[in-house]
Design an enzyme around this catalytic site. Structure first.
Site, PDB file in Angstrom:
ATOM      1  N   LYS A   5       0.826  -1.208   0.000  1.00 47.54           N
ATOM      2  CA  LYS A   5       0.000   0.000   0.000  1.00 47.54           C
ATOM      3  C   LYS A   5       0.856   1.252   0.000  1.00 47.54           C
ATOM      4  CE  LYS A   5      -4.349  -1.874   1.434  1.00 47.54           C
ATOM      5  NZ  LYS A   5      -5.422  -2.015   2.408  1.00 47.54           N
TER       6      LYS A   5
ATOM      7  N   LYS B 270      -4.182 -10.859  -5.816  1.00 39.11           N
ATOM      8  CA  LYS B 270      -5.413 -11.143  -5.075  1.00 39.11           C
ATOM      9  C   LYS B 270      -6.587 -10.329  -5.628  1.00 39.11           C
ATOM     10  CE  LYS B 270      -6.475  -8.716  -1.222  1.00 39.11           C
ATOM     11  NZ  LYS B 270      -6.902  -8.338   0.119  1.00 39.11           N
TER      12      LYS B 270
ATOM     13  N   LYS C  95     -11.187  -5.340  -3.761  1.00 37.04           N
ATOM     14  CA  LYS C  95     -12.244  -4.372  -4.053  1.00 37.04           C
ATOM     15  C   LYS C  95     -11.677  -3.017  -4.429  1.00 37.04           C
ATOM     16  CE  LYS C  95     -13.616  -4.452   0.760  1.00 37.04           C
ATOM     17  NZ  LYS C  95     -12.546  -3.970   1.639  1.00 37.04           N
TER      18      LYS C  95
HETATM   19  P1  ATP Z   1      -8.866  -4.121  -0.157  1.00 35.89           P
HETATM   20  O1  ATP Z   1      -9.052  -5.044  -1.310  1.00 35.89           O
HETATM   21  O2  ATP Z   1      -9.695  -2.884  -0.244  1.00 35.89           O
HETATM   22  O3  ATP Z   1      -7.460  -3.903   0.227  1.00 35.89           O
HETATM   23  P2  ATP Z   1      -9.715  -6.302   1.326  1.00 35.89           P
HETATM   24  O4  ATP Z   1     -10.940  -6.697   0.596  1.00 35.89           O
HETATM   25  O5  ATP Z   1      -8.490  -7.082   1.183  1.00 35.89           O
HETATM   26  O6  ATP Z   1      -9.471  -4.784   1.065  1.00 35.89           O
HETATM   27  P3  ATP Z   1     -11.141  -6.389   3.829  1.00 35.89           P
HETATM   28  O7  ATP Z   1     -12.369  -5.820   3.295  1.00 35.89           O
HETATM   29  O8  ATP Z   1     -10.845  -5.883   5.156  1.00 35.89           O
HETATM   30  O9  ATP Z   1      -9.901  -6.179   2.881  1.00 35.89           O
HETATM   31  O10 ATP Z   1     -11.226  -7.955   3.853  1.00 35.89           O
HETATM   32  C1  ATP Z   1     -12.250  -8.587   4.525  1.00 35.89           C
HETATM   33  C2  ATP Z   1     -12.005 -10.056   4.579  1.00 35.89           C
HETATM   34  O11 ATP Z   1     -12.001 -10.608   3.259  1.00 35.89           O
HETATM   35  C3  ATP Z   1     -10.653 -10.443   5.192  1.00 35.89           C
HETATM   36  O12 ATP Z   1     -10.873 -11.566   6.026  1.00 35.89           O
HETATM   37  C4  ATP Z   1      -9.811 -10.823   4.030  1.00 35.89           C
HETATM   38  O13 ATP Z   1      -8.826 -11.774   4.366  1.00 35.89           O
HETATM   39  C5  ATP Z   1     -10.838 -11.417   3.085  1.00 35.89           C
HETATM   40  N1  ATP Z   1     -10.411 -11.317   1.696  1.00 35.89           N
HETATM   41  C6  ATP Z   1     -10.139 -10.165   1.023  1.00 35.89           C
HETATM   42  N2  ATP Z   1      -9.799 -10.431  -0.250  1.00 35.89           N
HETATM   43  C7  ATP Z   1      -9.832 -11.789  -0.372  1.00 35.89           C
HETATM   44  C8  ATP Z   1      -9.563 -12.685  -1.456  1.00 35.89           C
HETATM   45  N3  ATP Z   1      -9.198 -12.235  -2.635  1.00 35.89           N
HETATM   46  N4  ATP Z   1      -9.700 -14.010  -1.240  1.00 35.89           N
HETATM   47  C9  ATP Z   1     -10.085 -14.477  -0.032  1.00 35.89           C
HETATM   48  N5  ATP Z   1     -10.347 -13.684   1.029  1.00 35.89           N
HETATM   49  C10 ATP Z   1     -10.233 -12.357   0.870  1.00 35.89           C
END
Ligand code: ATP
Ligand code: LTN
Length: 329
Positions: A113, A194, A197
């Site tokens: 980040k 990964k 969002k």
């Molecule tokens: P950003 O993508 O905005 O950095 P994020 O989606 O990674 O954010 P959070 O919204 O806090 O972050 O994630 C919520 C939950 O979803 C966490 O438990 C995270 O580990 C899970 N998660 C996020 N992306 C994935 C993915 N691609 N596959 C599986 N689990 C995920």
């Protein structure tokens, strides 16, 4: 609370993807029978990256509505918004005083980040310390999260152990809980990274709240390979990711899926996958619409949740303050 505690949080930093759903949200409901569950909307974490205030407000209410639509029952679980419970930042501060700068700078999420931003802000560095505070305030035993959170959970355990050995037993040492398949759903456009969002390419993710047409279109466009055979291996990462998504939504094992499609082409497989995802998301998409419109109901839930969460958080925080030598009020 007499059962073991499960704690997790999701940031309202955008609309949730099927990565969030498969890796985290879809597992939350099943845990409610066996554990006392606490689920938070981490708005204080969300502001570590720039947020438009009106979008943050909207996304926060969307995430609570998605929690409810995914089957979280406010009678069984505590659902609340992080900024409503000030003990998070209070414990976060204490934990910052025992956190090593080197360890925080080694977090991959911090590196990723901060590389993407012009200016490196202290909030991104301290992000995992606040996450540790979230978890440790509630004497959590298990944290259901996706694989990307492993390093943060390790840090949380380290901080808990450090505090416990310096001042005597105070915190439960938490363990991470990840799904067998789908703990790391990858981008549909670049299977090396990964699904996120906050990706700038809308075709890289499917949102829980995407329309059926968009869901189908994004799956159709998903990157695969030129091998042309349905197999599950690291040489075909795009396809492997799609098989994982299929498996998570259908409950079928990856072996069963490969066996079933071994004589099919990617087009047929993708059409079926789109159907499985659309059907799998239909109930949550329908319930979301009903819940999201009921502002009073939502308000009642997050107010009650904050009250219950504050009560529990305060118990831990008082102990911590006493142990570090603060004079009680
Ligand atoms: P950003 O993508 O905005 O950095 P994020 O989606 O990674 O954010 P959070 O919204 O806090 O972050 O994630 C919520 C939950 O979803 C966490 O438990 C995270 O580990 C899970 N998660 C996020 N992306 C994935 C993915 N691609 N596959 C599986 N689990 C995920
Ligand atoms: N950092 C997490 C969100 C998060 C969290 C937590 C997860 C904030 N606090 C406490 C579990 C427990 C993320 O970005 N996925």
């Amino acid at each position: 609370m007499d059962k073991k505690i499960v704690y997790s949080a999701i940031q309202p930093s955008g609309s949730l993807t099927i990565g969030n759903y498969i890796g985290a949200l879809s597992n939350f409901g099943n845990l409610q029978e066996e554990y006392d569950c606490i689920y938070c909307i981490a708005d204080m974490h969300a502001i570590t990256m720039p947020q438009e205030p009106k979008d943050l407000r909207k996304n926060t209410l969307d995430v609570i509505s998605l929690y409810l639509a995914a089957g979280l029952d406010p009678e069984k679980s505590i659902l609340y918004i992080q900024s409503h419970v000030p003990q998070h930042t209070e414990l976060g501060w204490v934990l910052n005083t025992i956190s090593s700068l080197g360890q925080l700078q080694r977090m991959t999420q911090f590196k990723d980040k901060s590389q993407k931003s012009k200016e490196i802000l202290a909030g991104i560095l301290n992000y995992p310390v606040l996450m540790a505070a979230d978890i440790l305030l509630y004497q959590t035993s298990y944290v259901p999260v996706g694989e990307d959170q492993r390093q943060h959970i390790e840090l949380t355990r380290d901080l808990a152990q450090k505090f416990n050995s310096r001042y005597s037993d105070t915190f439960t040492i938490p363990e991470m809980m990840t799904p067998k398949v789908g703990a790391r759903i990858m981008s549909l456009q670049n299977p090396e990274s990964k699904m996120s969002k906050s990706d700038s390419d809308v075709n890289s993710y499917i949102l829980i709240l995407d329309s059926e047409d968009d869901t189908r279109r994004k799956i159709k466009r998903a990157v695969t390979d030129s091998v042309g055979e349905i197999k599950y291996n690291d040489e075909q990462p795009g396809l492997k990711n799609l098989i994982n998504i299929y498996s998570s939504f259908s409950g079928k094992s990856t072996d069963e899926i490969v066996e079933y499609y071994k004589n099919s082409n990617y087009g047929i497989f993708k059409e079926d996958l789109a159907e499985v995802v659309v059907e799998g998301l239909r109930p949550i998409r329908t319930k979301f619409k009903e819940i999201r419109e009921d502002k009073e109901y939502l308000e009642k839930i997050y107010r009650d949740g904050a009250e219950k969460a504050s009560y529990l958080a305060n118990k831990t925080l008082r102990k911590v303050y006493k142990k570090v030598g603060f004079i009680g009020r």
